[in-house]
Structure formats: structure tokens, C-alpha cells
Design an enzyme around this catalytic site. Structure first.
Site, short mmCIF file in Angstrom:
data_model
loop_
_atom_site.label_atom_id
_atom_site.label_comp_id
_atom_site.label_asym_id
_atom_site.label_seq_id
_atom_site.Cartn_x
_atom_site.Cartn_y
_atom_site.Cartn_z
CE1 TYR A 67 5.61 4.03 -45.95
CE2 TYR A 67 6.77 2.10 -46.80
CZ TYR A 67 6.57 3.48 -46.77
OH TYR A 67 7.35 4.28 -47.55
CE LYS A 69 6.01 8.30 -43.62
NZ LYS A 69 7.10 9.31 -43.58
CD GLU A 70 -4.90 7.46 -44.28
OE1 GLU A 70 -5.32 6.83 -45.26
OE2 GLU A 70 -5.51 7.54 -43.21
CE LYS A 82 -9.77 11.26 -40.63
NZ LYS A 82 -9.81 10.56 -39.34
#
Length: 160
Positions: A67, A69-70, A82
Site C-alpha cells: 500500500y 498513501k498519497e 492534478k
């Protein structure tokens, strides 16, 4: 060790339609529905705007990590731009000090756009062998998935 990779894909839909997918959380939902690149995504903070944090969990057997996280660091609806940066897990556990992705939807004409994705990264010298984990492959698959989704949706709109 700094690196940069980029990928471009032309899509036969208006830039505004592509941005409706790329500029929102719909892109992550599409990835999750497909299931080949991302097994699960969770919004841990925010609503899809700047500062939103996503946790992306990868399918078993994905090389490198389970995994990451961004955080969305830039979201410009006017420029259709973006940017997201990995803030936990994933690349950071492999010795990367920085992993940043930029999506740009560029209008070519009224019915065609180009999606340009750029990945920038920095890897500690002692982990330089892990730089190979930074590839454009997943981005290219994501772009094809998004293209197919957008064209399918356009075709269904055209027949209604």
C-alpha cells in the site's frame, strides 16, 4: 538519485470529459473497480480537493509494496492539472525520499485531448537499485483503462 518519467495518451473525447474523470476521485474508483492495479482505495482525509489523502492498497503479489498513501498537492481545474505525492508506505519504504505524480489533460481540439502523466522521484543513493520500482507501466495501464472508460461512456451518450 533523481529521475523523471512521462507518458502521453491521446483520447478522442473533449478535454472537459477527461478532466471530469482525472480531476476527481472517480479515477481512483475506476481503478478499484478494475482491480488489476489497485485492490482498494480509501479516502482517509478530504473530499477530492487539495489536501485529500488516499490510501491505495495493491493486489497480493504486487512487487515492492502492499500500500501507500498519497496526498493531492495541487488541483487546478482551469489548467486541468492534478498533482499527488506519496506521503506514507510504498515507495518511501523502498528508499525513495520523494515520489510525485502529475496528471495534465491538454485540449487538442473540441473532441480530442492528450493526457500527459509525469512521475518525478528521488531515491537515496544506498537504495539506488530500487529506482527500477519507479516505472511508467502502471501509469500507462491506468491511462488505457481511463481511455477505454471515457470512450465507452461517450459512445453510450452518443446513442441516447
Amino acid at each position: 538519485m533523481f529521475g523523471q518519467l512521462s507518458h502521453e495518451l491521446e483520447i478522442n473525447v473533449p478535454a472537459s470529459e477527461a478532466w471530469e474523470l482525472y480531476g476527481t476521485l472517480r479515477l481512483a474508483k475506476l481503478l478499484e473497480e478494475d482491480g488489476t492495479l489497485v485492490q482498494k482505495f480509501e479516502v482517509t482525509e478530504g473530499d477530492g480537493g487539495i489536501g485529500t489523502i488516499l490510501k491505495l492498497t495493491f493486489p497480493p503479489g504486487t512487487p515492492g509494496f502492499t500500500y501507500y498513501k498519497e496526498k493531492f498537492t495541487k488541483l487546478d481545474n482551469e489548467k486541468r492539472l492534478k498533482e499527488a505525492e506519496v506521503i506514507e508506505g510504498g515507495y518511501l519504504e523502498l528508499g525513495f525520499t520523494f515520489h510525485h505524480t502529475r496528471f495534465e489533460v491538454i485540449e487538442m481540439d473540441s473532441d480530442t485531448c492528450m493526457v500527459r502523466t509525469t512521475i518525478e522521484y528521488d531515491v537515496k543513493e544506498e537504495a539506488a537499485a530500487n529506482a527500477s520500482y519507479a516505472t511508467i507501466d502502471a501509469v500507462a495501464k491506468l491511462a488505457e483503462l481511463a481511455k477505454n472508460h471515457l470512450i465507452k461512456n461517450k459512445a453510450s451518450k452518443d446513442t441516447h
